[in-house]
Design an enzyme around this catalytic site. Structure first.
Site, mmCIF file in Angstrom:
data_model
loop_
_atom_site.group_PDB
_atom_site.id
_atom_site.type_symbol
_atom_site.label_atom_id
_atom_site.label_comp_id
_atom_site.label_asym_id
_atom_site.label_seq_id
_atom_site.Cartn_x
_atom_site.Cartn_y
_atom_site.Cartn_z
ATOM 1 N N GLU A 197 -5.085 -9.707 63.663
ATOM 2 C CA GLU A 197 -4.151 -9.200 64.680
ATOM 3 C C GLU A 197 -4.893 -8.744 65.935
ATOM 4 O OE1 GLU A 197 -1.423 -6.399 62.866
ATOM 5 O OE2 GLU A 197 -1.037 -7.748 61.179
ATOM 6 N N GLU A 303 0.254 -12.866 56.997
ATOM 7 C CA GLU A 303 1.039 -11.672 56.686
ATOM 8 C C GLU A 303 2.442 -11.883 57.233
ATOM 9 O OE1 GLU A 303 -0.259 -7.716 57.742
ATOM 10 O OE2 GLU A 303 -2.360 -8.235 57.437
#
Length: 374
Positions: A197, A303
């Site tokens: 991320e 995810e």
């Protein structure tokens, strides 16, 4: 007769030498894992769950338990575990899971025929307290979420004030990874997903916290260390967060390079409207799968989830219609923990919809990926 024996012996020796010389080197654990992932995605996408055998909504550390298994009768094909805290020599991860238990469950799932992915959210080396202090405190001081200083990455690279400290942290990570092997000493193939991320700015390695060159140097420093320590069983996964502007060009800005990456992914959660999530996920996965094809990688939704499954139909009405369209290797939903859960549970209204998701042709669980059924 002796002459013929000598000639025959010489010929066999030359043949053996030629065969040895021309033989291909044995494939590493990472290469074998890559090929398995690439083969399995021809059948569908695997389902994964974070911390699946550790705890659920109504239990903790029960032997052989799993919220996923308790709903559909099968384990996830992929299990994810978190290593944050290992850098501090803590006994438990930042999610309060004993590292000895993580080792045990990694080995268990590998022996079942499953696939393992590991993430690492190391604490902020500029603000954490070595030896305890804020250990176990998740937000924000001293943790991976502490973004109060924009020079963290710069300070752990060579020449930085925390470089030596971070060398110690990487060694502790390396020492733990060395425990992930079978009883006969075989290193377990693992998808390793650090610094994820990174296109957001909620971790100290995020986009606004370091330059693209600094991010790549951070990646390379860790990878070079673990490669030097002999971890050829790690398949390195690069996974920025899902975003409206996540083009291939944007994806490449901090991409460490084809020679360093085996898997490409995105992390994509539904935080707003269903329609917005589905549209953005569809666009991001289309870009990602094309990127994977162009660069010779395997793609995954590394995810995802809807917090607390506020829409019980989410599995079949929001997630499945999108992921069915794209040749990803797997998707992984985050953990089930007390008042924050992302996976199914027998006690929740989403369970019947998850059973439908499980029964679908393209969703793959453990029994469908074991060697005897591949």
């Amino acid at each position: 007769m002796r002459k013929y024996l000598v000639m025959a012996t010489t010929a066999l020796t030359l043949l053996a030498c030629t065969t040895t010389k021309n033989a291909e080197p044995a494939k590493t654990g990472a290469q074998q894992l890559f090929e398995r992932l690439d083969t399995l995605r021809q059948k569908g996408y695997m389902f994964g769950h974070q911390d699946d055998p550790m705890y659920g909504l109504t239990w903790a550390y029960d032997k052989d338990s799993s919220d996923v298994k308790n709903v559909c009768g099968d384990y996830p094909a992929v299990m994810g575990f978190e290593l944050g805290g290992i850098e501090m020599a803590d006994e438990k991860s930042l999610d309060s899971v004993p590292f000895t238990r993580i080792t045990e469950e990694v080995i268990n799932h590998y022996q079942r025929g499953g696939i393992i992915t590991l993430s690492w959210h190391p604490r902020n080396p500029l603000t954490t307290i070595e030896g305890g202090g804020n250990a176990g405190q998740k937000f924000p001081e001293g943790t991976a979420w502490d973004v109060t200083d924009t020079t963290v990455v710069k300070n752990i690279l060579p020449g930085g004030s925390k470089h030596e400290l971070f060398q110690t942290w990487m060694q502790r990570l390396s020492d733990f990874l060395a425990t992930l092997k079978t009883v006969d000493g075989q290193k377990i193939p693992i998808i390793f997903r650090p610094w994820h991320e990174n296109t957001g700015s909620w971790f100290w390695w995020g986009e606004k916290l370091c330059t693209a060159d600094e991010y790549k140097a951070l990646w390379n420093m860790l990878q070079d260390k673990l490669n030097a320590d002999g971890f050829d069983n790690l398949l390195w996964a690069y996974s920025p967060g899902m975003a409206a502007d996540l083009t291939a060009e944007k994806y490449l800005e901090r991409y460490p390079g084809d020679d360093r990456i085996g898997m490409v992914g995105i992390d994509g959660y539904q935080w707003g409207a269903k329609e917005d999530f589905m549209a953005q996920l569809d666009q991001n996965l289309a870009m990602l799968c094309q990127f994977a094809d162009d660069h010779g990688k395997v793609a995954a939704l590394t995810e995802c989830g809807l917090k607390n499954l506020t829409d019980p139909t989410w599995w079949t009405s929001s997630l499945q219609p999108v992921v069915d369209k794209h040749p990803i290797s797997y998707l992984l939903v985050w953990r089930n923990y007390k008042e924050e859960w992302f996976g199914p549970s027998p006690s929740k209204p989403d369970a019947p919809y998850f059973k439908d998701f499980y029964a679908a042709d393209k969703s793959l669980f453990l029994e469908e990926i074991t060697t005897r059924k591949e």
